[in-house]
Write a protein that holds these residues in place. Structure first.
Motif, mmCIF file in Angstrom:
data_model
loop_
_atom_site.group_PDB
_atom_site.id
_atom_site.type_symbol
_atom_site.label_atom_id
_atom_site.label_comp_id
_atom_site.label_asym_id
_atom_site.label_seq_id
_atom_site.Cartn_x
_atom_site.Cartn_y
_atom_site.Cartn_z
ATOM 1 N N ILE A 126 -3.411 -0.185 0.817
ATOM 2 C CA ILE A 126 -3.622 1.117 0.174
ATOM 3 C C ILE A 126 -2.294 1.854 0.021
ATOM 4 O O ILE A 126 -2.000 2.442 -1.028
ATOM 5 N N THR A 127 -1.482 1.794 1.069
ATOM 6 C CA THR A 127 -0.183 2.467 1.042
ATOM 7 C C THR A 127 0.716 1.907 -0.055
ATOM 8 O O THR A 127 1.341 2.645 -0.820
ATOM 9 N N LEU A 130 -0.875 2.778 -3.655
ATOM 10 C CA LEU A 130 -0.995 4.174 -4.082
ATOM 11 C C LEU A 130 0.183 5.053 -3.665
ATOM 12 O O LEU A 130 0.303 6.176 -4.162
ATOM 13 N N GLY A 131 1.034 4.568 -2.784
ATOM 14 C CA GLY A 131 2.133 5.383 -2.295
ATOM 15 C C GLY A 131 3.414 5.170 -3.074
ATOM 16 O O GLY A 131 3.588 4.176 -3.784
ATOM 17 N N HIS A 142 6.588 6.043 3.009
ATOM 18 C CA HIS A 142 5.687 5.969 1.863
ATOM 19 C C HIS A 142 4.918 7.291 1.771
ATOM 20 O O HIS A 142 4.341 7.746 2.758
ATOM 21 N N LEU A 144 1.854 9.290 0.116
ATOM 22 C CA LEU A 144 0.582 9.167 -0.584
ATOM 23 C C LEU A 144 0.286 10.454 -1.347
ATOM 24 O O LEU A 144 0.487 11.554 -0.823
ATOM 25 N N ASP A 145 -0.233 10.311 -2.543
ATOM 26 C CA ASP A 145 -0.586 11.479 -3.357
ATOM 27 C C ASP A 145 -1.965 11.980 -2.918
ATOM 28 O O ASP A 145 -2.977 11.773 -3.596
ATOM 29 N N ASP A 146 -1.964 12.636 -1.763
ATOM 30 C CA ASP A 146 -3.202 13.130 -1.163
ATOM 31 C C ASP A 146 -2.944 14.544 -0.653
ATOM 32 O O ASP A 146 -1.956 14.788 0.054
ATOM 33 N N VAL A 164 3.875 6.495 6.870
ATOM 34 C CA VAL A 164 3.143 7.082 5.755
ATOM 35 C C VAL A 164 2.949 8.576 5.996
ATOM 36 O O VAL A 164 2.529 8.986 7.086
ATOM 37 N N SER A 166 1.398 12.107 3.673
ATOM 38 C CA SER A 166 0.730 12.501 2.434
ATOM 39 C C SER A 166 1.524 13.605 1.747
ATOM 40 O O SER A 166 2.372 14.260 2.347
ATOM 41 N N ARG A 167 1.206 13.802 0.469
ATOM 42 C CA ARG A 167 1.824 14.894 -0.265
ATOM 43 C C ARG A 167 1.470 16.237 0.373
ATOM 44 O O ARG A 167 2.277 17.167 0.388
#
Length: 325
Positions: A126-127, A130-131, A142, A144-146, A164, A166-167
């Motif tokens: 997933i990373t 989508l990252g 990384h 993530l657009d979250d 990882v 997130s945004r």
């Protein structure tokens, strides 16, 4: 029989009293890395002691080994370890129990390892899909657009490690707080906390039902987070790490058995308090040295109990050969 009784008593002391003492120890939160070593030593020695007890109970197996390795007389070896104690079938039962226990623990470890690897592979997939890679000091991170704030690492080794965020985390934290959060996750990877946690979970699952070492897995997760906090605090300062953790507390901790290591791990309130109360150089004092000595003693004692009688009867076979009949 005295050696077997001593080993059983020592195993009970480690598995029950040792677990309670380490769980309640106030120094553990001040010196988490020393406490982790103490927990691992306690668990490892408990397992070794139980194994040694079963091997000695299967006395023929052990006695033949001592006779061969120490050139000892068989009667002396039997007297030193078994004495006059003998119950028909106990030795065979001990061998069977040892084999069953080894098989069960191996199967449990393999099952847990495969489950963790599957979860990490899914998180890594997933990373990667989508990252996007960060820039500057976050080049190995990384993103993530979250919108939900999150920060964690996915252990893997050989270039498969992932850090990882997130945004939402990037938007929530200041630049310094974000750097501290990333350094916290790097600390997990550098100190190999994922291996410690996996071992603790397997041991707790294997013996925790008996009441022995039932706090082991939780305490290893808790102390691993504190050790990673200290790793980040050494670079960015305790208050910066505490403020980043406080901001991330709104997310809530991950599940206890999660295969990833998140910044907002277990006991965040306790971690924030200890970071705010930390004093420079607190970890570089005499107590960790004393804890290390105690840990080494815990590890050595079973070997002394098991091998002591063997050294006492060493070379007695030679004496028997020279004695007149």
């Amino acid at each position: 029989m005295p050696v077997i009784a001593a080993l059983l008593a020592y195993a009970a002391l480690l598995g029950f009293a040792g677990d309670r003492v380490l769980t309640r120890a106030s120094w553990a939160s001040r010196h988490p890395r020393a406490a982790l070593r103490a927990w691992h030593a306690c668990a490892f020695t408990f397992l070794v002691t139980i194994t040694a007890t079963l091997v000695l109970t299967a006395h023929d197996l052990w006695e033949h080994a001592v006779v061969w390795l120490f050139h000892a007389g068989k009667p002396q070896v039997h007297a030193a370890y078994a004495g006059s104690w003998h119950i028909e079938g106990v030795a065979d039962g001990a061998v069977l129990l040892l084999l069953l226990a080894a098989t069960a623990v191996t199967a449990l470890a393999a099952h847990r390892f495969l489950a963790v690897r599957r979860e990490r592979d899914r998180a890594r997939l997933i990373t990667d899909a989508l990252g996007s890679r960060g820039a500057g000091g976050l080049a190995d991170v990384h993103i993530l657009d979250d919108a939900e704030p999150t920060a964690f690492c996915v252990p893997g080794g050989r270039g498969r490690d992932r850090i990882v965020v997130s945004r939402g985390t990037v938007d929530l934290l200041t630049e310094e707080q974000l750097a501290a959060a990333v350094t916290h996750e790097r600390g997990h990877l550098r100190l190999a906390h994922h291996r410690m946690i996996l071992a603790a979970e397997v041991v707790t699952a294997a013996v925790g039902w008996s009441g022995a070492l039932r706090g082991y897995a939780h305490q290893v997760r808790r102390l691993s987070e504190m050790a990673a906090d200290d790793h980040a605090a050494a670079v960015h300062g305790s208050r910066t790490v505490a403020s980043a953790l406080l901001e991330m507390c709104t997310v809530g901790p991950p599940a206890e058995g999660s295969a990833t290591l998140a910044l907002s791990g277990p006991d965040p309130a306790e971690r924030i308090r200890r970071l705010l109360a930390a004093r420079p150089g607190q970890g570089r004092r005499l107590l960790p040295v004393l804890i290390g000595c105690a840990t080494a003693t815990v590890l050595v004692l079973p070997a002394v109990m098991v091998l002591g009688p063997a050294f006492a009867v060493a070379d007695t076979a030679h004496c028997l050969e020279q004695c007149p009949r």
